[in-house]
Design a protein around this motif. Sequence first.
Motif, PDB file in Angstrom:
ATOM      1  N   UNK A 151     -17.510  22.455  29.566  1.00 26.02           N
ATOM      2  CA  UNK A 151     -18.630  21.644  30.000  1.00 26.02           C
ATOM      3  C   UNK A 151     -19.636  21.457  28.889  1.00 26.02           C
ATOM      4  N   UNK A 152     -20.533  20.519  29.105  1.00 30.65           N
ATOM      5  CA  UNK A 152     -21.569  20.201  28.135  1.00 30.65           C
ATOM      6  C   UNK A 152     -22.930  20.613  28.680  1.00 30.65           C
ATOM      7  N   UNK A 153     -23.773  21.171  27.830  1.00 31.24           N
ATOM      8  CA  UNK A 153     -25.138  21.530  28.189  1.00 31.24           C
ATOM      9  C   UNK A 153     -25.135  22.591  29.295  1.00 31.24           C
ATOM     10  N   UNK A 154     -25.748  22.325  30.448  1.00 32.39           N
ATOM     11  CA  UNK A 154     -25.773  23.303  31.535  1.00 32.39           C
ATOM     12  C   UNK A 154     -24.361  23.743  31.877  1.00 32.39           C
ATOM     13  N   UNK A 155     -23.422  22.791  31.851  1.00 30.91           N
ATOM     14  CA  UNK A 155     -22.036  23.074  32.206  1.00 30.91           C
ATOM     15  C   UNK A 155     -21.391  23.975  31.162  1.00 30.91           C
ATOM     16  N   UNK A 176     -19.776  23.038  25.109  1.00 31.10           N
ATOM     17  CA  UNK A 176     -20.356  22.023  24.236  1.00 31.10           C
ATOM     18  C   UNK A 176     -21.878  22.128  24.341  1.00 31.10           C
ATOM     19  N   UNK A 177     -22.540  22.267  23.218  1.00 26.33           N
ATOM     20  CA  UNK A 177     -23.990  22.463  23.076  1.00 26.33           C
ATOM     21  C   UNK A 177     -24.543  23.462  24.094  1.00 26.33           C
ATOM     22  N   UNK A 178     -24.083  24.730  24.015  1.00 29.81           N
ATOM     23  CA  UNK A 178     -24.606  25.756  24.920  1.00 29.81           C
ATOM     24  C   UNK A 178     -25.817  26.471  24.327  1.00 29.81           C
ATOM     25  N   UNK A 179     -26.727  26.871  25.186  1.00 30.72           N
ATOM     26  CA  UNK A 179     -27.877  27.666  24.763  1.00 30.72           C
ATOM     27  C   UNK A 179     -27.419  29.080  24.437  1.00 30.72           C
ATOM     28  N   UNK A 180     -28.180  29.785  23.612  1.00 31.05           N
ATOM     29  CA  UNK A 180     -27.905  31.184  23.339  1.00 31.05           C
ATOM     30  C   UNK A 180     -29.065  32.066  23.777  1.00 31.05           C
ATOM     31  N   UNK A 181     -30.258  31.722  23.323  1.00 32.73           N
ATOM     32  CA  UNK A 181     -31.468  32.488  23.612  1.00 32.73           C
ATOM     33  C   UNK A 181     -32.483  31.519  24.205  1.00 32.73           C
ATOM     34  N   UNK A 182     -32.687  31.606  25.515  1.00 31.70           N
ATOM     35  CA  UNK A 182     -33.545  30.647  26.193  1.00 31.70           C
ATOM     36  C   UNK A 182     -34.944  30.598  25.622  1.00 31.70           C
ATOM     37  N   UNK A 183     -35.496  31.752  25.279  1.00 34.70           N
ATOM     38  CA  UNK A 183     -36.868  31.802  24.774  1.00 34.70           C
ATOM     39  C   UNK A 183     -36.956  31.167  23.392  1.00 34.70           C
ATOM     40  N   UNK A 184     -36.154  31.655  22.444  1.00 35.60           N
ATOM     41  CA  UNK A 184     -36.281  31.234  21.052  1.00 35.60           C
ATOM     42  C   UNK A 184     -35.714  29.848  20.779  1.00 35.60           C
ATOM     43  N   UNK A 185     -34.653  29.480  21.492  1.00 33.69           N
ATOM     44  CA  UNK A 185     -33.994  28.209  21.208  1.00 33.69           C
ATOM     45  C   UNK A 185     -34.858  27.011  21.546  1.00 33.69           C
ATOM     46  N   UNK A 280     -21.563  22.193  18.569  1.00 34.28           N
ATOM     47  CA  UNK A 280     -23.011  22.120  18.449  1.00 34.28           C
ATOM     48  C   UNK A 280     -23.459  20.847  17.763  1.00 34.28           C
ATOM     49  N   UNK A 281     -24.773  20.714  17.594  1.00 32.55           N
ATOM     50  CA  UNK A 281     -25.341  19.541  16.951  1.00 32.55           C
ATOM     51  C   UNK A 281     -26.467  19.923  16.011  1.00 32.55           C
ATOM     52  N   UNK A 282     -26.536  19.258  14.862  1.00 31.29           N
ATOM     53  CA  UNK A 282     -27.595  19.556  13.894  1.00 31.29           C
ATOM     54  C   UNK A 282     -28.980  19.258  14.444  1.00 31.29           C
ATOM     55  N   UNK A 283     -29.062  18.352  15.422  1.00 32.15           N
ATOM     56  CA  UNK A 283     -30.351  18.007  16.030  1.00 32.15           C
ATOM     57  C   UNK A 283     -30.313  18.259  17.533  1.00 32.15           C
ATOM     58  N   UNK A 284     -29.502  19.226  17.929  1.00 34.13           N
ATOM     59  CA  UNK A 284     -29.377  19.543  19.347  1.00 34.13           C
ATOM     60  C   UNK A 284     -30.562  20.385  19.816  1.00 34.13           C
ATOM     61  N   UNK A 285     -30.728  20.473  21.121  1.00 35.42           N
ATOM     62  CA  UNK A 285     -31.754  21.329  21.701  1.00 35.42           C
ATOM     63  C   UNK A 285     -31.512  22.791  21.353  1.00 35.42           C
ATOM     64  N   UNK A 286     -30.235  23.168  21.211  1.00 37.46           N
ATOM     65  CA  UNK A 286     -29.873  24.559  20.980  1.00 37.46           C
ATOM     66  C   UNK A 286     -29.288  24.750  19.578  1.00 37.46           C
ATOM     67  N   UNK A 287     -29.808  23.963  18.656  1.00 34.80           N
ATOM     68  CA  UNK A 287     -29.406  23.981  17.256  1.00 34.80           C
ATOM     69  C   UNK A 287     -29.404  25.404  16.671  1.00 34.80           C
ATOM     70  N   UNK A 288     -30.354  26.216  17.095  1.00 34.96           N
ATOM     71  CA  UNK A 288     -30.490  27.555  16.531  1.00 34.96           C
ATOM     72  C   UNK A 288     -29.302  28.449  16.877  1.00 34.96           C
ATOM     73  N   UNK A 289     -28.850  28.417  18.133  1.00 38.08           N
ATOM     74  CA  UNK A 289     -27.886  29.417  18.603  1.00 38.08           C
ATOM     75  C   UNK A 289     -26.424  29.017  18.452  1.00 38.08           C
ATOM     76  N   UNK A 290     -26.142  27.742  18.322  1.00 40.21           N
ATOM     77  CA  UNK A 290     -24.730  27.337  18.342  1.00 40.21           C
ATOM     78  C   UNK A 290     -23.919  27.982  17.221  1.00 40.21           C
ATOM     79  N   UNK A 291     -24.410  28.015  15.968  1.00 42.64           N
ATOM     80  CA  UNK A 291     -23.644  28.762  14.963  1.00 42.64           C
ATOM     81  C   UNK A 291     -23.674  30.267  15.188  1.00 42.64           C
ATOM     82  N   UNK A 292     -24.736  30.775  15.827  1.00 42.87           N
ATOM     83  CA  UNK A 292     -24.785  32.207  16.119  1.00 42.87           C
ATOM     84  C   UNK A 292     -23.679  32.608  17.087  1.00 42.87           C
ATOM     85  N   UNK A 293     -23.339  31.728  18.021  1.00 45.76           N
ATOM     86  CA  UNK A 293     -22.227  32.018  18.928  1.00 45.76           C
ATOM     87  C   UNK A 293     -20.952  32.282  18.132  1.00 45.76           C
TER      88      UNK A 293
END
Length: 608
Positions: A151-155, A176-185, A280-293
């Motif tokens: 899934x993408x985003x929430x999914x 696809x474009x998943x969050x990692x850290x809700x606070x920091x991302x 992930x995406x270079x300008x995604x909402x969760x840009x910070x965490x996607x490579x961390x995953x």
Amino acid sequence: MTLGSRNTEAQLVSVGNPEPTQWQVYDRPPSFTHTVALPNQTITMSDGTKLFVKVSLPGFSANNPEPGPFPVVLTQTSYNTSVGQFVPEVGGANEFLVTRGYAHVVVDVRGTGNSAGNWEAFGDREQADYLEVVEWVVEQPWALDRIGLEGISYLGITAILTSQHNHPAVKASFPIVPIGDGYRDIVFTGGNVNATFIPSWMALVTGLGLLPVELLATDPASFLGAVPDRLTGALLDFQVPTILKALLGEEETVFDEGFWEIRSPMEGVDDINVPTFVVGGLFDLFQRSEPLWFERLNGRVPTKLLIGPWTHIEAAGVPSNGLPKDGVPTLDVLRLQWFDEYVMGLDTGVDDQPDVTQYVLGLERYETATNWPHPELRAERFFLDSDGAMSLDLPADGGEQSTLQQPLNGLCSFSTTQWTAGLTGLIPLPCLEDNRTSELAALKFELPAIDDGIYLNGPMQADLWVSTTASDVQLSVRLDILDPDGTTQPITNGLLTASMHSVDESRSRFVNGEMLQPWHTYRASDRSPLTPGEIRKVSVEIFPSSVWVPPGSSLLVSVNTSNIAQGVPPLLTGLIPSLLGVMTLHTGPETPSSLTLPVVPVDNLQIP
């Protein structure tokens, strides 16, 4: 170097193929001609709540599914499966996969779409539902006990969280474009509440939850009860109270306490034992965490990482994600190969595909690598000078520059496009693509590219020595490519409220002795307002990117006192204490303001 969990100390890790590879073509034609929807169903959870589910099976005619059993693709959405019929990306059957022999199960999470219950965005009860849904799936006569999550985003976030339950039937995940850290991302980046995406997203989920149209046809009584329950829940229980608490500055949400730990999937990364392909995406909402995953999973389970030049909606294909390009297949093909290998059990050669594929800004093409961060990354510190230059040499003399603190910087900038998930990018306004207008009042520094250009790939950090006439200040650091004609191209940015500067070095990233990614604690006990005139070192985390600054261009660094598109300080703990102040940036031997950048040798790029 791993980083991400509140409970895991950073460690040095380097796992990957010895040489980067290029993408190989994978193709498997459809084995069925139709996608056949079964009658709508509900799944009763252990607390009695009923979740709405749609099942699609392969078939050879419009109304007659084959009996199976089939391997299963599971998607759990907050965006209403009724809408998903028309917009499959938010919760509809994936015909590409179904016609190739997969059953596709799509579920409305509790309190959304056609499902009962109250929505609390990845709360404990919702996460418990994910496991019960998996258990229901494997009991169905058309299902094999082999499930792929996607899934993408929430999914995509539900896919990550479901995989943490470690049910033996779950064999692979493709978030696809998943969050990692809700606070920091996103929600409280740098201690600043996101007032662009988060309220509109909550309104979207709430609005779609008021349209349980298919529930009306099957269970009118439940429909009549669902609408007022959801309005009451939104106004009194979760959505509106959560936003108000954040804006006003109540400790429950403003600081990184238990509320955010529950809603930060990276906390459970060590529980994941299934192959995971992260997009992930270079300008995604969760840009910070996607490579961390990728970094946290690599070496434990089969893992791949693809990062495109995308905002959030562009990753979903709105208006387009531009694939295939440079040999990188479409997401449908990538997902098919991943599931064919690990869910269906075919020999697809997926292990031989590149481990890491990133779009490189400036070069405008995809490049592959064996690991993230890049194996040849070195952290290099560039000092800021009061004359607007950046250099590896520490300035011989001290200097200072000042700017007025006001909360509206970045109102019309590329940040607006990024933090509205890409929606404003559909509006043809020059200031949404070129940051010059939004940074007119910023303090600017340039690093001219050398003959081969500058290649940056990874996270970044600004160490700024600042003072203010107020008791707090927001520090926004923006990086752009400055072209010879004076226009700019956005790269990335960082944001931090100075009073929230506390860093836990044991969880921060160090490369060749330099801190490159600070881990801010964001605890209430660590908040430290400034005394007017006090000079303080503040380390700003700048989200990771991959960029080549070509010869003739420069790396432009802008330091400002707000980025309203990315986040605004809570009223009581940030906004009022910082209003009408003047921020001064100090440079020189005693106050060495600087940027630490992830420099990779340019010969790693395939420059035409």
